[in-house]
Every structure is written in C-alpha cells, then in structure tokens.
Design a protein around this motif. Structure first.
Motif, PDB file in Angstrom:
ATOM      1  N   GLU A 162       0.867  -1.376   0.011  1.00 60.06           N
ATOM      2  CA  GLU A 162       0.328   0.055   0.272  1.00 60.06           C
ATOM      3  C   GLU A 162       0.524   0.588   0.005  1.00 60.06           C
ATOM      4  N   ILE A 163       0.213   2.290  -0.500  1.00 63.91           N
ATOM      5  CA  ILE A 163       1.265   3.444  -0.450  1.00 63.91           C
ATOM      6  C   ILE A 163       0.060   4.401  -0.212  1.00 63.91           C
ATOM      7  N   SER A 164      -0.166   4.759   0.466  1.00 65.58           N
ATOM      8  CA  SER A 164      -0.846   5.469   1.840  1.00 65.58           C
ATOM      9  C   SER A 164      -0.750   6.219   2.315  1.00 65.58           C
ATOM     10  N   SER A 165      -1.207   7.436   1.672  1.00 67.30           N
ATOM     11  CA  SER A 165      -0.262   8.850   2.491  1.00 67.30           C
ATOM     12  C   SER A 165      -1.558   8.952   2.871  1.00 67.30           C
ATOM     13  N   GLY A 166      -2.450   8.643   2.979  1.00 75.22           N
ATOM     14  CA  GLY A 166      -3.412   9.662   4.021  1.00 75.22           C
ATOM     15  C   GLY A 166      -3.848   8.983   5.103  1.00 75.22           C
ATOM     16  N   CYS A 167      -3.204   7.615   5.312  1.00 76.48           N
ATOM     17  CA  CYS A 167      -3.292   6.517   6.661  1.00 76.48           C
ATOM     18  C   CYS A 167      -1.819   7.364   7.411  1.00 76.48           C
TER      19      CYS A 167
ATOM     20  N   LYS B 275       1.741  13.188  13.182  1.00 78.13           N
ATOM     21  CA  LYS B 275       0.947  12.625  12.143  1.00 78.13           C
ATOM     22  C   LYS B 275       0.800  14.317  11.580  1.00 78.13           C
ATOM     23  N   SER B 276       1.427  15.018  11.662  1.00 77.36           N
ATOM     24  CA  SER B 276       1.095  16.118  10.880  1.00 77.36           C
ATOM     25  C   SER B 276       3.031  16.535  10.473  1.00 77.36           C
ATOM     26  N   LEU B 277       3.644  15.615  10.779  1.00 76.33           N
ATOM     27  CA  LEU B 277       4.910  15.159  10.062  1.00 76.33           C
ATOM     28  C   LEU B 277       4.974  13.855   8.480  1.00 76.33           C
ATOM     29  N   MET B 278       4.223  13.583   9.504  1.00 77.02           N
ATOM     30  CA  MET B 278       4.056  12.478   8.448  1.00 77.02           C
ATOM     31  C   MET B 278       3.237  12.358   7.019  1.00 77.02           C
ATOM     32  N   VAL B 279       2.719  13.152   7.024  1.00 77.58           N
ATOM     33  CA  VAL B 279       1.378  13.572   6.180  1.00 77.58           C
ATOM     34  C   VAL B 279       2.104  14.241   4.977  1.00 77.58           C
ATOM     35  N   PRO B 280       2.085  14.961   5.314  1.00 75.75           N
ATOM     36  CA  PRO B 280       2.923  16.403   3.649  1.00 75.75           C
ATOM     37  C   PRO B 280       4.796  15.162   3.499  1.00 75.75           C
TER      38      PRO B 280
ATOM     39  N   THR C 287     -16.663  -2.155  14.252  1.00 76.87           N
ATOM     40  CA  THR C 287     -17.643  -1.652  15.298  1.00 76.87           C
ATOM     41  C   THR C 287     -17.874   0.056  15.274  1.00 76.87           C
ATOM     42  N   GLN C 288     -19.073   0.256  15.787  1.00 79.14           N
ATOM     43  CA  GLN C 288     -19.541   1.612  15.347  1.00 79.14           C
ATOM     44  C   GLN C 288     -17.918   2.484  16.301  1.00 79.14           C
ATOM     45  N   GLU C 289     -17.351   2.293  17.244  1.00 79.06           N
ATOM     46  CA  GLU C 289     -16.492   2.588  18.439  1.00 79.06           C
ATOM     47  C   GLU C 289     -15.586   3.246  17.132  1.00 79.06           C
ATOM     48  N   GLN C 290     -14.892   2.043  16.767  1.00 78.84           N
ATOM     49  CA  GLN C 290     -13.431   2.321  16.347  1.00 78.84           C
ATOM     50  C   GLN C 290     -13.736   3.951  15.203  1.00 78.84           C
ATOM     51  N   LEU C 291     -15.029   3.421  14.101  1.00 83.20           N
ATOM     52  CA  LEU C 291     -15.557   4.802  13.589  1.00 83.20           C
ATOM     53  C   LEU C 291     -15.388   6.103  14.014  1.00 83.20           C
ATOM     54  N   ASP C 292     -15.874   6.361  15.419  1.00 83.53           N
ATOM     55  CA  ASP C 292     -16.197   7.092  16.169  1.00 83.53           C
ATOM     56  C   ASP C 292     -15.107   7.860  16.660  1.00 83.53           C
ATOM     57  N   GLY C 293     -13.715   6.922  16.729  1.00 84.56           N
ATOM     58  CA  GLY C 293     -12.473   7.320  16.737  1.00 84.56           C
ATOM     59  C   GLY C 293     -11.666   7.506  16.044  1.00 84.56           C
ATOM     60  N   ILE C 294     -12.347   8.260  15.001  1.00 86.76           N
ATOM     61  CA  ILE C 294     -11.284   8.621  13.919  1.00 86.76           C
ATOM     62  C   ILE C 294     -11.203  10.151  13.930  1.00 86.76           C
ATOM     63  N   GLY C 295     -11.324  10.971  15.284  1.00 83.51           N
ATOM     64  CA  GLY C 295     -11.412  12.738  14.858  1.00 83.51           C
ATOM     65  C   GLY C 295     -10.388  13.014  15.158  1.00 83.51           C
ATOM     66  N   SER C 296      -9.635  12.575  15.003  1.00 80.63           N
ATOM     67  CA  SER C 296      -8.206  13.497  15.411  1.00 80.63           C
ATOM     68  C   SER C 296      -6.950  13.409  14.114  1.00 80.63           C
TER      69      SER C 296
ATOM     70  N   LEU D 108      -9.188  12.544  11.343  1.00 83.82           N
ATOM     71  CA  LEU D 108      -9.475  13.396  10.296  1.00 83.82           C
ATOM     72  C   LEU D 108      -9.376  14.726  10.268  1.00 83.82           C
ATOM     73  N   ALA D 109      -9.164  15.395  11.509  1.00 83.35           N
ATOM     74  CA  ALA D 109      -8.750  16.630  11.772  1.00 83.35           C
ATOM     75  C   ALA D 109      -7.232  16.922  10.986  1.00 83.35           C
ATOM     76  N   VAL D 110      -6.284  16.041  11.060  1.00 83.05           N
ATOM     77  CA  VAL D 110      -4.923  16.183  10.291  1.00 83.05           C
ATOM     78  C   VAL D 110      -4.648  15.815   8.558  1.00 83.05           C
ATOM     79  N   LEU D 111      -6.143  15.205   8.046  1.00 81.44           N
ATOM     80  CA  LEU D 111      -6.490  15.108   7.161  1.00 81.44           C
ATOM     81  C   LEU D 111      -6.897  16.595   6.054  1.00 81.44           C
ATOM     82  N   ASP D 112      -7.892  16.873   7.400  1.00 86.84           N
ATOM     83  CA  ASP D 112      -8.637  18.615   6.938  1.00 86.84           C
ATOM     84  C   ASP D 112      -7.908  19.431   6.659  1.00 86.84           C
TER      85      ASP D 112
END
Length: 417
Positions: free
Chosen positions: A46-51, A105-110, A143-152, A154-158
């Motif tokens: 995988e070449i997963s820049s977003g992840c 994460k803010s160092l890694m994504v760019p 699980t819904q718990e996993q889905l609910d835990g992605i806020g941080s 998403l903040a970096v992606l935004d």
C-alpha cells in the motif's frame, strides 16, 4: 560529486535514483545478492499517504495489553534482555498522547503526500510498471466505536486538505464489491481516494534497472562492515574493499543504528517485525479491488495483479527473523472474514521482515553530526509510501538545494536535544 549509498531496499534505491537524476556519481552497497531482498521484499503493497500515522497513539498502551491477551491479536511481544528494546519502548510510550500524535502525524502526512506525487511523476516519465493501481485505500471499521474514534485523524487530513470519504457499510461494499460476501458486520469505513498500491519489490527491481541506465553502480553481495570517519568527516566505508566518496547516505533500515552507534551518534531506531502472506487470486469477483485495512486486526489486504498480499501484525522481538506460524492466523482470518474465497491459502507464501521504527513515528532524514554523512531511515511501516519523497529530499540536500517541502522536525537532531 561521488556519493555512496548504504542499503539496496526501496529507500536506498530511490535515493540513488534521485541522486543520479541530480547529476551525481552514485555507488550503492548492499549485502544481499539483489535489490529489495529484506524489508522491501513482501510488504503490504500500500502507498497510503492518507493513512500515514505514528504507531504511538492515544490509547495504544491499553490496546496493546488487550491485543496481547488475544489468541491471534495484532501485537506480539517477545521480551529480551536488551536495554535498547526497553529504552525504545519507554520513548514510544511517552509519545502516546493526543498532542504528540497530532504533531507527529502532521510531520508524516505531508511527506507521504509529496512522495506519492513524486511517484506519479516518476511513473509518467519512465513508464515503470510494478502491478500499480490508483484506486484508493479503504480503512474498514467493524465496530461503531472504531468509526467514532477517527476524529483526530480527520483533523490532520482536513489540515492538509487530503481528500477522504466517510462511508457506511453500503458505501464500503460499493467501493470494494468483494466485501458483499464478508462474514463479519461492517460499521463503516474511511476511504482515501488518492492512495495507491503496487508491488514494492518489483518497483525496486525495475528502478534499479533505470538507475543502471543512468550510471549508478550497484555492489550487491558486499556487506558494509563500518563507516570510517576521521578529521571531522566520513572518509570511506569498509566493505570487501574500501569505498571512498565525497558524501555518504546511510539507508540500511533497522541495521543503520549499529553504524551510527559506532560513530557515537545514537538514534532510537528499533526493528518491529511484520508478516505477510501472498496468495494467488482464486476468485476475482470476491477479491479486493485495491487495499482494505482491517482496523480490528491491523491487517492490510492488497490486490497486486493476480495476487493478494495480506500484511500486518507487529512483533517486538529484536532482530529475530523466525517465521512464527502463529502469526499466520490473524492474516488468514482477516482475508477469510472479509473476502472469503478470494485467495488460495494453500498456495500462500509466508514472509516476515524487520520494519525500522522510530519511537515517535516520523522517519529520520537529513545530515548527521558529520557534514558529509546523511541518513534516510526509520520509515517503519511506511517505507514504500514515503520512499520517493525521502529520496528526493536527500538528493536535494546533498546537491545544495532547498527541499521542496518543509522538513523541519524530521532530522536526527530531534533526538540529540
């Protein structure tokens, strides 16, 4: 100038390519008989820049304890009487805060985004082929718990304007039709449409050929015993014969720490073992289209031409390359539950490799305390994702050019403060 690169994996070869493109005379040393024979051999593809995320994250210490209690959990710990293991672990745990996670994460994504863009330019300019696809990545939550835990995340992606989609179960199946036969409930997913996939080993082999066309010399089967410095700079490497150059790049993955220690420049890079299975496609309709990351087992399932690569698990056991059969189970289970019947597990190729991990997450790029020694290590699970960007940055630095992205915070000095 003449530059010696130590390491013939994806990081070393991409560095050599960009150095040659910049007009340097380049020699690559590697102890193996060919390129990409170790960590780059059979990674998840995988070449997963977003992840691109640090292993050190809020909640990881408690999760790790739960994973250790699971029969086929994604984490395995084989403690050793090794002070470096315990020191690395302590530093990693100190980075498991929300503040440090966001910063790292803010160092890694760019860097990952920059690297993906360079890979596209390279592909268009050379017609290199490596079972590549540009169909995105789906991070799947059971699980819904996993889905609910992605806020941080998403903040970096935004923050960096990385495109993404949050999908419900039906949306996940629309993106990956093979999931229609899944034997487990799906809560939803995070889809990153700009991510790519490809066979890392095949890429490195073909990039090696392009490097040779550009004059790069590869000295395979030559183990580097030492990097020799005096009079304030590196003078040579000692392999089967001495190698002299104007500048040197250390890109030897987990083994780079040993060279740096002998130069009295300690860096906290430690190997975490990962496993993979490569299986032939048995049913193309049931197989993944691109990469699906199973958040529960921390497993990536990737389509590579007529094969499926299932990669994942984290094992902390030092430089031990033993293939533990028990580590097959989470890989087989993930494929079987999400894409039943997609691959022929009877023909599986089981593999493991050592990921060079930093305790904070970002790799280590830049000049060391010796002015002509540069380092390009510590990419962990993201070497394939970050290879082109890291190689281009090193080539620019050695050429006296300002890198095209901000690399402050990625240099080795962050560990010497």
């Amino acid at each position: 100038m003449k530059v010696i690169v130590v390491g013939g994996g994806v990081i070393g070869v991409t560095t050599a390519y960009y150095l040659a493109e910049a007009g340097h005379e380049v020699v690559v040393y590697d102890r193996q008989k060919g390129p990409a024979q170790e960590t780059s051999y059979a990674n998840s593809g995988e070449i997963s820049s977003g992840c691109a995320s640090p292993l050190a994250a809020p909640g990881v210490p408690l999760k790790a304890l739960k994973w250790l209690a699971m029969k086929d959990g994604p984490f395995s710990f084989r403690p050793k009487f090794d002070p470096k293991m315990w020191m690395w672990l302590a530093r990693m745990l100190r980075n498991c805060t929300a503040e440090r996670y966001q910063a790292n994460k803010s160092l890694m994504v760019p860097l990952a985004e920059y690297s993906r863009d360079l890979l596209r330019v390279l592909r268009e300019g050379t017609d290199i082929a490596y079972d590549e696809l540009s169909h995105g990545t789906l991070q799947l939550f059971r699980t819904q718990e996993q889905l609910d835990g992605i806020g941080s995340d998403l903040a970096v992606l935004d923050k960096f304007e990385v495109p993404y989609e949050i999908l419900d179960a039906a949306g996940c199946i629309a993106a990956e039709p093979g999931l229609a036969g899944a034997r487990h409930d799906i809560a939803g997913g995070l889809r990153l449409p700009d991510d790519e996939t490809g066979d890392c080993r095949l890429f490195v082999q073909r990039l090696t050929e392009l490097c040779v066309e550009r004059g790069v010399v590869f000295k395979f089967g030559q183990k580097v015993f030492s990097i020799d410095a005096w009079a304030g700079k590196v003078q040579r490497i000692t392999a089967d014969g001495p190698g002299e150059a104007d500048a040197f790049v250390l890109a030897a993955g987990s083994y780079s720490e040993r060279f740096m220690r002998k130069l009295h420049q300690r860096l906290p890079v430690y190997p975490l073992k990962g496993y993979s299975l490569t299986v032939p496609v048995a049913n193309a309709v049931a197989a993944p289209v691109s990469t699906v990351i199973d958040e529960t087992y921390k497993v990536a399932i990737t389509r590579l031409g007529d094969r499926i690569r299932i990669g994942g698990t984290v094992e902390m056991s030092g430089f031990d390359l033993t293939l533990h059969e028990s580590r097959r189970a989470p890989l087989e289970r993930s494929l079987g539950e999400l894409f039943p019947g997609a691959g022929d597990l009877r023909e599986a190729h089981f593999w493991c490799g050592l990921r060079p991990m930093t305790p904070d997450g970002p790799p280590i790029l830049g000049r060391t305390k010796l002015p002509n020694l540069y380092i390009n290590i510590g990419h962990g699970m993201l070497g394939w994702t970050m290879a082109c960007g890291s190689g281009k940055i090193l080539a620019d630095m050695i050429s006296g050019r300002e890198p095209e992205i901000d690399i402050s915070g990625l240099g080795p000095a962050r560990f010497w403060g």
